[in-house]
Motif scaffolding. Structure first.
Motif, mmCIF file in Angstrom:
data_model
loop_
_atom_site.group_PDB
_atom_site.id
_atom_site.type_symbol
_atom_site.label_atom_id
_atom_site.label_comp_id
_atom_site.label_asym_id
_atom_site.label_seq_id
_atom_site.Cartn_x
_atom_site.Cartn_y
_atom_site.Cartn_z
ATOM 1 N N TYR A 75 8.792 -0.099 -0.486
ATOM 2 C CA TYR A 75 7.680 -1.015 -0.746
ATOM 3 C C TYR A 75 7.828 -2.297 0.066
ATOM 4 C CZ TYR A 75 4.571 -4.216 -3.217
ATOM 5 O OH TYR A 75 3.593 -5.126 -3.512
ATOM 6 N N ASN A 76 9.012 -2.873 0.056
ATOM 7 C CA ASN A 76 9.209 -4.135 0.759
ATOM 8 C C ASN A 76 9.085 -3.972 2.270
ATOM 9 O OD1 ASN A 76 10.132 -6.590 -1.056
ATOM 10 N ND2 ASN A 76 10.978 -4.743 -1.984
ATOM 11 N N LYS A 77 9.482 -2.815 2.777
ATOM 12 C CA LYS A 77 9.325 -2.564 4.214
ATOM 13 C C LYS A 77 7.845 -2.534 4.578
ATOM 14 C CE LYS A 77 11.480 -1.448 8.124
ATOM 15 N NZ LYS A 77 12.528 -2.286 8.752
ATOM 16 N N TYR A 78 7.053 -1.892 3.736
ATOM 17 C CA TYR A 78 5.612 -1.809 3.994
ATOM 18 C C TYR A 78 4.949 -3.175 3.835
ATOM 19 C CZ TYR A 78 0.941 0.266 4.138
ATOM 20 O OH TYR A 78 -0.350 0.596 4.493
ATOM 21 N N VAL A 79 5.420 -3.979 2.862
ATOM 22 C CA VAL A 79 4.863 -5.314 2.659
ATOM 23 C C VAL A 79 5.156 -6.206 3.862
ATOM 24 C CG1 VAL A 79 5.115 -7.441 1.314
ATOM 25 C CG2 VAL A 79 4.864 -5.255 0.137
ATOM 26 N N VAL A 80 6.403 -6.160 4.339
ATOM 27 C CA VAL A 80 6.768 -6.971 5.505
ATOM 28 C C VAL A 80 5.934 -6.563 6.720
ATOM 29 C CG1 VAL A 80 8.630 -7.518 7.127
ATOM 30 C CG2 VAL A 80 9.093 -7.434 4.662
ATOM 31 N N TYR A 81 5.765 -5.259 6.876
ATOM 32 C CA TYR A 81 4.928 -4.749 7.975
ATOM 33 C C TYR A 81 3.490 -5.249 7.820
ATOM 34 C CZ TYR A 81 1.986 -1.390 10.459
ATOM 35 O OH TYR A 81 1.025 -0.815 11.255
ATOM 36 N N ALA A 82 2.959 -5.171 6.599
ATOM 37 C CA ALA A 82 1.576 -5.576 6.352
ATOM 38 C C ALA A 82 1.376 -7.061 6.630
ATOM 39 C CB ALA A 82 1.195 -5.255 4.904
ATOM 40 N N LEU A 83 2.321 -7.881 6.193
ATOM 41 C CA LEU A 83 2.206 -9.318 6.418
ATOM 42 C C LEU A 83 2.252 -9.658 7.899
ATOM 43 C CD1 LEU A 83 4.495 -10.664 3.536
ATOM 44 C CD2 LEU A 83 2.005 -10.590 3.598
ATOM 45 N N SER A 84 3.056 -8.911 8.645
ATOM 46 C CA SER A 84 3.126 -9.169 10.087
ATOM 47 C C SER A 84 1.813 -8.810 10.779
ATOM 48 C CB SER A 84 4.276 -8.374 10.709
ATOM 49 O OG SER A 84 4.008 -6.979 10.688
ATOM 50 N N LYS A 85 1.059 -7.864 10.193
ATOM 51 C CA LYS A 85 -0.227 -7.469 10.762
ATOM 52 C C LYS A 85 -1.368 -8.334 10.253
ATOM 53 C CE LYS A 85 1.198 -3.940 13.211
ATOM 54 N NZ LYS A 85 1.081 -3.936 14.696
ATOM 55 N N ASN A 124 -1.665 6.360 7.294
ATOM 56 C CA ASN A 124 -2.913 5.993 7.956
ATOM 57 C C ASN A 124 -2.874 4.499 8.244
ATOM 58 O OD1 ASN A 124 -5.474 5.481 8.846
ATOM 59 N ND2 ASN A 124 -6.524 6.486 7.145
ATOM 60 N N SER A 125 -2.908 4.126 9.516
ATOM 61 C CA SER A 125 -2.798 2.714 9.904
ATOM 62 C C SER A 125 -4.128 2.109 10.308
ATOM 63 C CB SER A 125 -1.806 2.572 11.068
ATOM 64 O OG SER A 125 -2.250 3.311 12.202
ATOM 65 N N GLU A 126 -5.221 2.874 10.160
ATOM 66 C CA GLU A 126 -6.534 2.391 10.568
ATOM 67 C C GLU A 126 -7.187 1.588 9.437
ATOM 68 O OE1 GLU A 126 -7.747 2.637 13.573
ATOM 69 O OE2 GLU A 126 -5.954 3.738 14.236
ATOM 70 N N HIS A 127 -7.617 0.365 9.741
ATOM 71 C CA HIS A 127 -8.293 -0.506 8.769
ATOM 72 C C HIS A 127 -9.746 -0.703 9.179
ATOM 73 C CE1 HIS A 127 -4.516 -1.931 6.759
ATOM 74 N NE2 HIS A 127 -3.988 -1.575 7.928
ATOM 75 N N ASN A 128 -10.609 -0.904 8.218
ATOM 76 C CA ASN A 128 -12.035 -1.117 8.502
ATOM 77 C C ASN A 128 -12.442 -2.572 8.301
ATOM 78 O OD1 ASN A 128 -11.928 -1.340 5.761
ATOM 79 N ND2 ASN A 128 -13.645 0.047 5.333
ATOM 80 N N HIS A 129 -11.490 -3.477 8.425
ATOM 81 C CA HIS A 129 -11.761 -4.900 8.201
ATOM 82 C C HIS A 129 -10.882 -5.717 9.142
ATOM 83 C CE1 HIS A 129 -7.895 -5.170 6.047
ATOM 84 N NE2 HIS A 129 -8.229 -3.970 5.573
ATOM 85 N N ALA A 130 -11.224 -6.966 9.291
ATOM 86 C CA ALA A 130 -10.447 -7.869 10.144
ATOM 87 C C ALA A 130 -9.161 -8.272 9.430
ATOM 88 C CB ALA A 130 -11.278 -9.103 10.490
ATOM 89 N N PHE A 131 -8.111 -8.504 10.219
ATOM 90 C CA PHE A 131 -6.841 -8.958 9.657
ATOM 91 C C PHE A 131 -6.886 -10.467 9.373
ATOM 92 C CE2 PHE A 131 -4.653 -5.271 11.995
ATOM 93 C CZ PHE A 131 -4.774 -4.460 10.870
ATOM 94 N N ILE A 132 -6.010 -10.886 8.478
ATOM 95 C CA ILE A 132 -5.906 -12.302 8.116
ATOM 96 C C ILE A 132 -5.232 -13.063 9.259
ATOM 97 C CG2 ILE A 132 -4.988 -13.931 6.411
ATOM 98 C CD1 ILE A 132 -7.072 -12.047 5.306
ATOM 99 N N PRO A 133 -5.764 -14.232 9.634
ATOM 100 C CA PRO A 133 -5.127 -15.027 10.695
ATOM 101 C C PRO A 133 -3.688 -15.399 10.315
ATOM 102 C CG PRO A 133 -7.325 -15.854 10.220
ATOM 103 C CD PRO A 133 -7.012 -14.837 9.168
#
Length: 677
Positions: free
Chosen positions: A20-30, A98-107
């Motif tokens: 979970y934490n690995k995915y969270v860190v990845y998500a925050l970086s994106k 699945n790494s495809e998102h249908n929305h803009a990422f947070i700045p």
């Protein structure tokens, strides 16, 4: 995390925390958030599939079209990005991604606001907890640290603070108690859960409370208040009176309801934590359920009703009578406090019925049936420390009323409770110091001098009052049967007589007013007899109760009860570093060169600390010194939340309401057990 890192099918992680934490860190970086999605369990209840999704997954469902207090912004937009794991022996393997998102990422400058990324260091959590214990408001405390850290981005945000510091769930409370137990094994707590693992009842007391109970646990006041914490549970506390005539807290509890079963569980937990020492007398309010539990757990304890609650109930049940001075002062208060005998009580009651036509009043008739538990006419020979339970209940209620907040959590209440206990003990210590010297005497007499040397100031004041009143007593007659003298005494200006028996062989004295039996110090009548006997130069030892003396706590080994400091060592280290760095920061801010020097050595210190931490073996990212002890091996869920009812200092419902609640379907509470002895 590496800049170009990407998840792939077949990746393996050792546990859910790591995955979970690995995915969270990845998500925050994106620039997106993460929520925990579906999970699948096998027949044994073990997780076999686990999915984490983007926080924009799915769509929000509107509950109704009714007007809302506030509107939330819509975040979910049906994003399909997710990662799915196969779980085998707690090992997590990626089987779908699945790494495809249908929305803009947070700045990037706003990513610290993402909910799953609101991570606060354990050091900051510890500092926040200790500052809140010191009575700093949660928001003020957080803002202070955020300002010092250079903003909330560096510190961590409110969600983490709310969960970790506010203590919204019972697990935080349990971890706190577990930590207290590890610091001092004499700390004790017990809890009870239902079949769903939700907390129903919990009791706790610290080690010094056990020692205090050993000294002053002969008389106990038990009271319940309906707290306004988020689960709307009942707060119950055990109170006594110390040798300075001040309140002392023996323990506290949260109860889900006021059933016989809950009270029996609580009393048994309390009794076990106090090594099965039952009180001589116990004060409660007027409640049949509580009375039944006391008969079950404390069969040899005298049960008395709290006069404060009786007055409150009278004000509610007979306001048309209670507000009339002719009824309240001449009859009602006389029945409670001034009747000297059972016959006087009965005649006063009959006179009240005739004068005010109260024979058919149901509440008064129920009160009459319980007269042995509340009227002093039936309690002269019951040891009560001479206190009216109303004084103890009202003063304790005033203490806890100050924190009647609808958002009060368990852990916040416990911190406040610990603070109040500490404050009360500081007052006791000040009283011990103040009563070292002998008070100035208005009358010179050996017995009075002896009393001044042994009793605390508060008790000597009461003894001195009886001694001075004895000067107004006259011995009307006396007889002697060869062993015992019998004296008849009368006070100047009154017709009431008292008989005192005195045995010169052992200096034993007995008065029919039984003040010593109920309060623990000699009455004016007995003192008059002792004063008249030249051979008596001090209070007979049998009539000096240790619980009222300056040495009430002496002679008992209490080293094992001494608590370790509750101050966090991490907080102390943080404070020390803050003090030392403040001057350094001032020097470094002088000009660009001084700032460059400070930043250089700060970077060097940061590198050395990182190197040191990497060389230390840490299990599950938990510090052995500060965090490992706080984790409890028992998991408890929060009680189901109820609508708050405010602070209520009375019974929480009528007997009919309680029967209805009892008849509802529910789960039977399961005791987890007591911790500590």
């Amino acid at each position: 995390m590496e800049k170009d890192f990407e998840f792939a099918i077949g990746m393996v992680f050792s546990n859910e925390f790591e995955a979970y934490n690995k995915y969270v860190v990845y998500a925050l970086s994106k620039g997106f958030g993460v929520r925990k999605g579906n999970l699948v369990r096998n027949t044994k209840g073990k997780i076999t599939r686990r999915t984490f999704v983007c926080n924009c997954e799915g769509y929000s469902v509107s509950s109704s079209d009714q007007e809302k207090k506030f509107e939330r912004f819509e975040v979910r937009c049906g994003c399909l990005a997710h990662i799915k794991f196969k779980v085998d022996n707690d090992v997590y393997e990626v089987i779908e991604y699945n790494s495809e998102h249908n929305h803009a990422f947070i700045p990037e400058d706003q990513r610290h606001l993402i909910r799953c990324g609101r991570i606060m260091s354990e050091t900051c959590k510890g500092v926040l907890v200790d500052m809140m214990k010191a009575d700093s408001g949660g928001i003020t405390t957080y803002k202070c640290l955020a300002n010092e850290a250079g903003g909330s981005k560096s510190l961590g945000l409110q969600r983490t603070r709310s969960n970790s510091i506010g203590g919204e769930d019972c697990q935080d409370l349990l971890n706190h108690f577990h930590s207290m137990e590890q610091q001092n094994p004499m700390f004790s707590y017990a809890l009870q859960v239902d079949q769903d693992g939700r907390l129903t009842n919990i009791f706790w007391r610290d080690s010094l409370s056990k020692f205090d109970y050993g000294c002053f646990g002969d008389v106990l006041v038990f009271d319940t208040i309906h707290r306004t914490d988020k689960c709307n549970m009942i707060c119950a506390h055990f109170v006594g009176v110390n040798h300075h005539w001040k309140n002392v807290l023996f323990g506290c509890a949260f109860l889900m309801d006021e059933t016989v079963e809950s009270f029996i569980w609580l009393f048994e937990a309390f009794l076990k934590s106090m090594e099965n020492k039952a009180p001589k007398t116990m004060f409660t309010d007027q409640d049949q359920v509580m009375a039944k539990a006391i008969r079950t757990v404390f069969p040899n304890t005298q049960h008395r009703l709290c006069t404060w609650h009786i007055m409150k109930n009278a004000n509610q049940n007979i306001p048309h009578l209670y507000h009339k001075p002719g009824f309240r002062d001449k009859y009602f208060l006389a029945l409670v406090y001034r009747c000297k005998s059972e016959d006087e009580f009965e005649s006063t009651w009959r006179e009240m019925e005739e004068r005010w036509d109260t024979k058919d009043n149901i509440w008064l008739q129920r009160l009459y049936d319980l007269r042995h538990k509340w009227s002093l006419a039936f309690g002269h020979d019951i040891f009560t420390c001479g206190m009216r339970s109303s004084q103890r209940s009202e003063s304790i209620n005033n203490v806890f009323q100050k924190i009647g907040s609808k958002t009060l959590t368990f852990i916040q209440f416990v911190y406040y409770y610990e603070k109040q206990v500490k404050h009360m003990r500081e007052i006791e210590s000040q009283d011990d110091y103040s009563c070292r010297e002998t008070p100035k005497l208005m009358v010179s007499h050996d017995i009075l001098m002896h009393a001044a040397s042994v009793y605390t100031g508060a008790i000597f004041t009461r003894f001195n009052h009886e001694f001075l009143q004895s000067l107004s007593e006259i011995i009307v007659s006396s007889t002697f049967d060869g062993l015992i003298y019998s004296y008849t005494l009368k006070c100047r200006g009154t017709q009431r007589e008292h008989v005192v028996r005195f045995a010169p062989a052992d200096s034993s004295v007995f008065c029919e007013c039984k003040l010593f039996e109920s309060k623990g110090w000699l009455c004016r009548h007995a003192l008059k007899v002792l004063i008249e006997n030249i051979s008596v130069t001090h209070i007979p030892p049998a009539y000096v109760l240790k619980r009222w003396t300056k040495g009430a706590k002496q002679g008992i080994a209490n080293d094992e009860f001494k608590q370790m400091s509750l101050d966090s060592s991490k907080f102390n280290r943080f404070s020390l570093l803050m003090q030392q760095s403040f001057e350094l920061m001032n020097l470094g801010a002088e000009d660009d060169n001084t700032m460059r020097i400070v930043r250089k050595y700060m970077q060097k210190a940061n590198t050395e600390i990182s190197s040191y931490k990497s060389s230390v073996i840490v299990i599950d990212d938990v510090s052995n010194e500060d965090n490992e002890a706080s984790l409890c091996d028992i998991s408890v869920l929060d009680p189901l939340r109820k609508k708050g009812k405010g602070v209520i200092y009375e019974r929480l419902g009528s007997s009919k309401e309680k029967k209805k609640k009892k008849s509802k379907k529910g789960t039977t509470p399961t005791p987890i057990g007591s911790r500590g002895e």
